[in-house]
Design an enzyme around this catalytic site. Structure first.
Site, PDB file in Angstrom:
ATOM      1  N   LYS A 107       0.861  -1.184   0.000  1.00 25.46           N
ATOM      2  CA  LYS A 107       0.000   0.000   0.000  1.00 25.46           C
ATOM      3  C   LYS A 107       0.893   1.228   0.000  1.00 25.46           C
ATOM      4  O   LYS A 107       2.026   1.163   0.493  1.00 25.46           O
ATOM      5  CB  LYS A 107      -0.889   0.011   1.257  1.00 25.46           C
ATOM      6  CG  LYS A 107      -2.109   0.883   1.132  1.00 25.46           C
ATOM      7  CD  LYS A 107      -3.261   0.150   0.462  1.00 25.46           C
ATOM      8  CE  LYS A 107      -4.486   0.990   0.327  1.00 25.46           C
ATOM      9  NZ  LYS A 107      -5.638   0.170  -0.123  1.00 25.46           N
ATOM     10  N   ASP A 147      -6.818   4.266  -4.949  1.00 24.42           N
ATOM     11  CA  ASP A 147      -7.473   4.170  -3.637  1.00 24.42           C
ATOM     12  C   ASP A 147      -8.061   5.566  -3.370  1.00 24.42           C
ATOM     13  O   ASP A 147      -8.289   6.318  -4.320  1.00 24.42           O
ATOM     14  CB  ASP A 147      -6.452   3.740  -2.566  1.00 24.42           C
ATOM     15  CG  ASP A 147      -7.110   3.331  -1.254  1.00 24.42           C
ATOM     16  OD1 ASP A 147      -7.725   2.267  -1.187  1.00 24.42           O
ATOM     17  OD2 ASP A 147      -7.043   4.108  -0.273  1.00 24.42           O
TER      18      ASP A 147
HETATM   19  P1  NAD Z   1     -12.877   7.811  -3.075  1.00 24.62           P
HETATM   20  O1  NAD Z   1     -11.837   8.827  -2.880  1.00 24.62           O
HETATM   21  O2  NAD Z   1     -13.403   7.572  -4.445  1.00 24.62           O
HETATM   22  O3  NAD Z   1     -14.134   8.125  -2.124  1.00 24.62           O
HETATM   23  C1  NAD Z   1     -13.989   8.349  -0.762  1.00 24.62           C
HETATM   24  C2  NAD Z   1     -15.333   8.758  -0.189  1.00 24.62           C
HETATM   25  O4  NAD Z   1     -15.213   8.863   1.228  1.00 24.62           O
HETATM   26  C3  NAD Z   1     -15.848  10.098  -0.696  1.00 24.62           C
HETATM   27  O5  NAD Z   1     -17.208   9.988  -1.009  1.00 24.62           O
HETATM   28  C4  NAD Z   1     -15.666  11.034   0.508  1.00 24.62           C
HETATM   29  O6  NAD Z   1     -16.657  12.047   0.565  1.00 24.62           O
HETATM   30  C5  NAD Z   1     -15.851  10.050   1.656  1.00 24.62           C
HETATM   31  N1  NAD Z   1     -15.246  10.551   2.883  1.00 24.62           N
HETATM   32  C6  NAD Z   1     -13.986  11.000   3.094  1.00 24.62           C
HETATM   33  N2  NAD Z   1     -13.832  11.402   4.368  1.00 24.62           N
HETATM   34  C7  NAD Z   1     -15.013  11.203   4.977  1.00 24.62           C
HETATM   35  C8  NAD Z   1     -15.494  11.416   6.295  1.00 24.62           C
HETATM   36  N3  NAD Z   1     -14.709  11.921   7.250  1.00 24.62           N
HETATM   37  N4  NAD Z   1     -16.785  11.079   6.570  1.00 24.62           N
HETATM   38  C9  NAD Z   1     -17.593  10.560   5.624  1.00 24.62           C
HETATM   39  N5  NAD Z   1     -17.186  10.342   4.365  1.00 24.62           N
HETATM   40  C10 NAD Z   1     -15.927  10.654   4.044  1.00 24.62           C
HETATM   41  O7  NAD Z   1     -12.287   6.475  -2.426  1.00 24.62           O
HETATM   42  P2  NAD Z   1     -12.666   4.963  -2.746  1.00 24.62           P
HETATM   43  O8  NAD Z   1     -11.690   4.460  -3.749  1.00 24.62           O
HETATM   44  O9  NAD Z   1     -14.113   4.849  -3.000  1.00 24.62           O
HETATM   45  O10 NAD Z   1     -12.273   4.260  -1.358  1.00 24.62           O
HETATM   46  C11 NAD Z   1     -13.165   4.203  -0.252  1.00 24.62           C
HETATM   47  C12 NAD Z   1     -12.730   3.098   0.690  1.00 24.62           C
HETATM   48  O11 NAD Z   1     -12.706   1.857  -0.016  1.00 24.62           O
HETATM   49  C13 NAD Z   1     -11.324   3.241   1.294  1.00 24.62           C
HETATM   50  O12 NAD Z   1     -11.320   2.679   2.582  1.00 24.62           O
HETATM   51  C14 NAD Z   1     -10.461   2.388   0.374  1.00 24.62           C
HETATM   52  O13 NAD Z   1      -9.265   1.949   0.995  1.00 24.62           O
HETATM   53  C15 NAD Z   1     -11.415   1.234   0.124  1.00 24.62           C
HETATM   54  N6  NAD Z   1     -11.121   0.445  -1.081  1.00 24.62           N
HETATM   55  C16 NAD Z   1     -11.059   1.031  -2.309  1.00 24.62           C
HETATM   56  C17 NAD Z   1     -10.822   0.238  -3.422  1.00 24.62           C
HETATM   57  C18 NAD Z   1     -10.828   0.820  -4.817  1.00 24.62           C
HETATM   58  O14 NAD Z   1     -10.760   0.034  -5.777  1.00 24.62           O
HETATM   59  N7  NAD Z   1     -10.956   2.117  -5.013  1.00 24.62           N
HETATM   60  C19 NAD Z   1     -10.570  -1.132  -3.280  1.00 24.62           C
HETATM   61  C20 NAD Z   1     -10.664  -1.700  -1.999  1.00 24.62           C
HETATM   62  C21 NAD Z   1     -10.939  -0.904  -0.904  1.00 24.62           C
END
Ligand code: NAD
Length: 421
Positions: A107, A147
């Site tokens: 990561k 991410d």
């Molecule tokens: P992203 O940046 O597209 O979206 C993040 C979201 O979280 C946004 O809607 C933002 O408004 C919200 N957010 C941020 N801070 C916040 C807070 N304090 N309170 C409420 N909402 C808040 O990110 P993503 O890629 O969708 O990732 C989201 C989660 O999923 C993370 O934990 C990431 O590690 C995990 N994840 C992502 C992937 C991927 O393929 N993108 C894969 C596995 C896990």
């Protein structure tokens, strides 16, 4: 004292230790899993649009590669710190082993707020980070992906930088340096949707086991970015009703149903859910206490603490985010009879389709979206079934069963390979 910042690291470490003890894991494997293999920290300067030079701190943690090259996302966020990245890298090791991918766990991230930079500055930060990482990443050694705060465009800038630095003989294999790229630049169909879609494929397995009709259910989503919005899209297709969303801009609740497609377009335009459909602004607490059948946390870690758990009451929490629930909160919710599909299983669709992209890059092939989704469903169904069987057999919660299956698999490989020297 454990602070909010290192909480995830402590809980992941404790979970690995607890399960290792239950499995009576060999001492050598326990020792290996205790710390990441490599911790790379780079400080690099970038020229801002106004001519000033600003220093950025970037991390790449390579946790374990006994099953294959390190693999894991790259986060651009002001809260990125060493312990957080170490925890997320360890989760990747557990996840890849759990769904039987020939990949290890890694990561990375840079501590800054990407929304405060111009596109040109963001591009320079990304390219400079790749050059600072140098040979620490490569298509056969460590392969980053999107991410929080990163996307397909950022992956393409990373790829382009790496390809420009590679020699002519490596150039075209160098395309596989990152996954989650745009389709035109070597990405795979279905990668953008994969994590959210995977969450819902797991929910479908849960519904089958529990004889539940998904179209009769209501759900809430925290975070409406990549994972949250695509999970909502997939649940919407199955006929479930979205009734509450919380993100960094606020909370919206509408028990008559929120239009997922219009909300996605709105968030793209406005950067968050606040103000959608002129819905009344609600408190963060009202999101967690909102009554619905399923919650998909898809924002950041440690969002569900004891305080939130006390007011929550749904049938299922399907963890799209990594580490959204603290161990103390999980205990309270399990006692209330709430079921979990834990992060390492629920969001494994992302890394699975990243692996498919990497395979297509290496074989110069391209699969249809249907092929991608069929293979994804097969992987997740198999993992879900094996975990559910183990959970029943060992009479443990689902997160523990996930860790048991994953760590046992890692131990088998170590015991067969032996420990060098
Ligand atoms: P992203 O940046 O597209 O979206 C993040 C979201 O979280 C946004 O809607 C933002 O408004 C919200 N957010 C941020 N801070 C916040 C807070 N304090 N309170 C409420 N909402 C808040 O990110 P993503 O890629 O969708 O990732 C989201 C989660 O999923 C993370 O934990 C990431 O590690 C995990 N994840 C992502 C992937 C991927 O393929 N993108 C894969 C596995 C896990």
């Amino acid at each position: 004292m454990t602070t909010h910042k290192d909480k995830l690291y402590t809980s992941v470490k404790n979970k690995i230790r607890e399960v290792s003890q239950t499995l009576n894991l060999s001492q050598s494997v326990k020792t290996i899993l205790r710390q990441p293999k490599n911790e790379i920290i780079v400080n690099f300067p970038v020229k801002m649009d106004n001519g000033d030079l600003k220093l950025f701190k970037g991390y790449r943690i390579q946790h374990n590669n006994v099953l294959g090259p390190f693999k894991g996302g790259l986060r651009f966020h002001p809260c990125v710190n060493l312990d957080e990245v170490k925890a997320l890298a360890a989760l990747m090791t557990i996840k890849c082993s759990l769904v039987d991918l020939p990949l290890g766990g890694g990561k990375g991230g840079i501590k800054f707020d990407p929304t405060k930079l111009s596109q040109a500055e963001l591009e320079r930060v990304t390219r400079r980070f790749v050059s600072a990482l140098g040979s620490n990443i490569s298509p056969v050694h460590d392969i980053p992906a999107p991410d929080v705060g990163t996307n397909a465009q950022i992956m393409v800038w990373m790829m382009d930088t790496y390809m420009n630095l590679a020699g002519p003989n490596e150039k075209h294999l160098a395309r596989g340096i990152v996954t989650g790229k745009t389709i035109e630049c070597g990405g795979t169909l279905g990668r953008e949707q994969a994590t959210g879609r995977g969450v819902v494929m797991c929910i479908e397995e849960w519904a089958k086991v529990n004889n539940v009709d998904i179209s009769s259910l209501t759900y809430s989503v925290q975070g409406f970015g990549n994972v949250g919005s695509w999970a909502a899209d997939a649940l919407n297709i199955l006929g479930a009703k979205l009734t509450a969303v919380n993100d960094h801009t606020g909370t919206i609740i509408d028990s008559s149903g929120i239009d997922v497609n219009r909300l996605r377009a709105y968030v793209k335009e406005n950067g968050g859910v606040k103000g959608f459909d002129k819905l009344e602004e609600r408190s963060r607490e009202s999101f967690f206490s909102h009554q619905c059948d399923i919650m998909v946390p898809a924002a950041l870690e440690n969002q569900i603490t004891e305080e939130e758990a006390e007011v929550m009451n749904m049938k299922l929490i399907a963890e799209g985010a990594n580490g959204p629930t603290t161990p103390e909160a999980e205990k309270i919710l399990l006692q209330k009879g709430v079921e979990f599909i834990p992060d390492v299983l629920a969001n494994a669709g992302g890394v699975t389709v990243s692996y498919f992209e990497w395979v297509q890059n290496r074989t110069r092939d391209s699969w249809t979206e249907e092929e991608v989704n069929t293979k994804l469903r097969r992987k997740l169904q198999k993992a879900y079934k094996e975990v559910a069987e183990l959970q029943k057999e060992q009479n443990v919660d689902m997160r523990t069963a996930c860790y048991m299956k994953s760590i046992k698999n890692l131990e088998n490989v170590y015991l067969q390979r032996g420990i060098f020297p």
